[in-house]
Motif scaffolding. Structure first.
Motif, mmCIF file in Angstrom:
data_model
loop_
_atom_site.group_PDB
_atom_site.id
_atom_site.type_symbol
_atom_site.label_atom_id
_atom_site.label_comp_id
_atom_site.label_asym_id
_atom_site.label_seq_id
_atom_site.Cartn_x
_atom_site.Cartn_y
_atom_site.Cartn_z
ATOM 1 N N ILE A 1 0.841 -1.200 0.000
ATOM 2 C CA ILE A 1 0.000 0.000 0.000
ATOM 3 C C ILE A 1 0.874 1.247 0.000
ATOM 4 O O ILE A 1 1.767 1.400 0.841
ATOM 5 C CB ILE A 1 -0.935 0.012 1.235
ATOM 6 N N GLN A 2 0.607 2.145 -0.928
ATOM 7 C CA GLN A 2 1.367 3.398 -1.007
ATOM 8 C C GLN A 2 0.827 4.345 0.060
ATOM 9 O O GLN A 2 -0.290 4.839 -0.032
ATOM 10 C CB GLN A 2 1.193 3.991 -2.412
ATOM 11 N N ASP A 3 1.634 4.582 1.113
ATOM 12 C CA ASP A 3 1.112 5.329 2.261
ATOM 13 C C ASP A 3 1.992 6.511 2.659
ATOM 14 O O ASP A 3 2.000 6.933 3.815
ATOM 15 C CB ASP A 3 0.907 4.399 3.456
ATOM 16 N N SER B 1 4.632 3.272 -5.926
ATOM 17 C CA SER B 1 4.622 1.957 -6.572
ATOM 18 C C SER B 1 5.530 1.921 -7.793
ATOM 19 O O SER B 1 5.823 0.850 -8.321
ATOM 20 C CB SER B 1 3.188 1.582 -6.975
ATOM 21 N N GLN B 2 5.974 3.092 -8.241
ATOM 22 C CA GLN B 2 6.881 3.179 -9.391
ATOM 23 C C GLN B 2 8.312 2.938 -8.920
ATOM 24 O O GLN B 2 8.849 3.710 -8.127
ATOM 25 C CB GLN B 2 6.784 4.557 -10.047
ATOM 26 N N GLY C 1 5.098 7.570 7.602
ATOM 27 C CA GLY C 1 3.981 7.320 6.708
ATOM 28 C C GLY C 1 2.663 7.227 7.459
ATOM 29 O O GLY C 1 2.539 7.642 8.618
ATOM 30 N N GLN C 2 1.670 6.675 6.787
ATOM 31 C CA GLN C 2 0.356 6.520 7.426
ATOM 32 C C GLN C 2 0.258 5.226 8.226
ATOM 33 O O GLN C 2 -0.576 5.099 9.108
ATOM 34 C CB GLN C 2 -0.738 6.558 6.351
ATOM 35 N N ARG C 3 1.158 4.258 7.909
ATOM 36 C CA ARG C 3 1.097 2.955 8.585
ATOM 37 C C ARG C 3 2.513 2.550 8.985
ATOM 38 O O ARG C 3 3.212 1.874 8.242
ATOM 39 C CB ARG C 3 0.471 1.910 7.648
ATOM 40 N N PRO C 4 2.976 3.006 10.165
ATOM 41 C CA PRO C 4 4.349 2.682 10.607
ATOM 42 C C PRO C 4 4.537 1.171 10.734
ATOM 43 O O PRO C 4 3.560 0.445 10.978
ATOM 44 C CB PRO C 4 4.442 3.373 11.964
#
Length: 469
Positions: free
Chosen positions: A384-386, A407-408, A432-435
């Motif tokens: 997940i890009q977060d 994702s790139q 990020g949003q999800r450590p």
């Protein structure tokens, strides 16, 4: 700018800022000591010529970058047409009283004062260095020809220029490796004695600081700097010598040591480099410009002053050698995929245990195993890009700084050290949003694509070792 004026300016830049008459180089009555010291002066004058080519290479690099997306800076004001055909031969004596090639001829002539085995080994090492400076001189014409003849708006043709510049990185590093090998042999045959021993602690500790800058070894440099300051404070500039010429150079030596201390203080305070050197980074600027100018002769550095004192005293003792610049190629962002990334070029005996105040945790379940010294890896956000922002350290050098993972994939070409350790460290810049921050790293080996997942937070940075098989 006219050629004659260019030469005058260059000679002024490369001359010693002294009104005193310079002493005869290698002034000693002992034929054996003189024969050994010939090698030191050959090294030093070679380094002086390499500096001229080094500045040309910087200009070539910055000039071609403007064909992509980087602002071009004019670091220097001369080009090949303003210089002798061979910087290191210099028959008109533009830059030297005695050129590197003339010192080499003197080495051959005076080697009769050494044993056959001594002479053979030392001469082989000096010939290795002579061949390298010859190659360096040729590179300046090869690269200029590529810039003139190629269509630099074509990426493939532009890459040929970058490849030629990269070959100069290896030449400059090979010279330093060969120089250290020759120095070890010289000082084993010509041990410290006389007034040389008085000067030696200052020289040794200053060179240790420079070596740490060159190798980007921030860890432990504070200890080296304290030792250097202590040796400077302990140095007695009179030493019982009252001769006016000696006192002149001793005063110059103290002045340069004080200036060197100021430059090192700026480095420790993270004072940023001038705008034209921002792309090169703080280590490159302080080693190659601000600090080394107080060490090497061109800048009227401490090595020149020390050797001048020894020559005036007619000391039967070794002479001090200088340190060469190292070279680095700068790439525009649009061409980062072309760039060959290098870490610390000195072999690493062990992996680090901390980085910028964080504990380094070695990845337990695997390592990157490859069969080549040049590898390509891709890094990207895992699943997940977060919004993860990371930096990536390769063998002590930041190869990505504050990069936002997506994702790139970002492609990195890494040049491994053939000896010692190789590693990559993931360093979180946010959570990020999800450590914690999570990065996927993939590479190909044995025809198969392999992937590792790396993690980092504000307390721990993860390290993965790269092993050549």
């Amino acid at each position: 700018m006219g050629r004659k004026l260019i030469v005058i300016i260059l000679m002024t830049w490369m001359s010693v800022s002294s009104m005193a008459q310079l002493p005869a180089l290698n002034n000693t009555d002992n034929p054996r000591t003189k024969a050994l010291n010939n090698y030191v002066y050959f090294i030093n004058e070679s380094i002086h010529g390499m500096l001229i080519v080094h500045r040309l290479l910087e200009n070539f690099n910055l000039d071609i970058n403007k064909y992509v997306d980087l602002e071009s800076f004019q670091i220097n004001f001369y080009s090949n047409k303003d210089l002798p055909k061979d910087i290191f031969d210099d028959p008109e004596n533009w830059f030297y009283d005695t050129s590197p090639y003339e010192w080499y001829e003197t080495i051959v002539k005076d080697n009769k004062s050494l044993s056959e085995s001594e002479s053979s080994k030392l001469l082989a090492d000096a010939t290795f260095l002579k061949n390298i400076i010859g190659d360096i001189n040729q590179k300046r014409f090869e690269i200029e020809g590529l810039i003139t003849d190629k269509d630099l708006t074509d990426t493939d043709q532009l890459q040929l220029v970058y490849d030629a510049l990269e070959s100069c990185v290896d030449l400059f590093e090979s010279f330093y490796t060969g120089q250290k090998r020759l120095e070890r042999s010289l000082y084993a045959l010509n041990p410290s004695r006389g007034y040389y021993k008085t000067l030696e602690p200052v020289y040794r500790d200053f060179r240790s600081v420079l070596s740490a800058l060159r190798q980007k070894e921030d860890k432990g440099i504070d200890i080296l700097v304290r030792k250097f300051r202590s040796s400077v404070a302990a140095y007695n500039p009179t030493g019982g010598n009252t001769q006016r010429a000696i006192a002149f150079h001793q005063n110059n030596l103290v002045s340069q040591l004080n200036k060197a201390t100021e430059s090192i203080n700026k480095y420790q305070a993270n004072t940023p480099p001038p705008k034209e050197y921002e792309m090169y980074g703080i280590h490159y600027y302080y080693y190659n410009s601000d600090v080394i100018n107080k060490f090497n002769r061109y800048g009227s550095g401490v090595v020149f002053e020390m050797n001048a004192i020894l020559d005036i005293m007619n000391e039967d003792a070794p002479r001090f050698s200088e340190m060469p610049h190292y070279y680095k190629v700068i790439y525009p962002r649009k061409l980062e995929r072309l760039k060959v990334l290098e870490g610390t070029q000195e072999p690493l005996a062990s992996i680090p245990v901390s980085l910028e105040g964080r504990t380094i945790k070695k990845k337990e379940e695997g390592s990157i195993k490859v069969d080549a010294e040049l590898i390509e890896v891709e890094v990207y956000d895992h699943m997940i890009q977060d919004g993860d922002i990371v930096s990536l350290n390769f063998n002590g050098e930041w190869v990505l700084k504050r990069h936002k993972l997506t994702s790139q994939p970002v492609n990195l070409r890494l040049k491994l050290n053939p000896e010692g350790k190789n590693y990559l460290i993931l360093h979180a810049e946010n959570l990020g949003q999800r450590p914690p921050n999570t990065m996927a790293l993939s590479y190909r080996a044995g025809g198969k694509k392999r992937q590792y997942i790396m993690n980092s937070d504000f307390n721990t940075s993860e390290l993965i070792e790269i092993i050549t098989q």
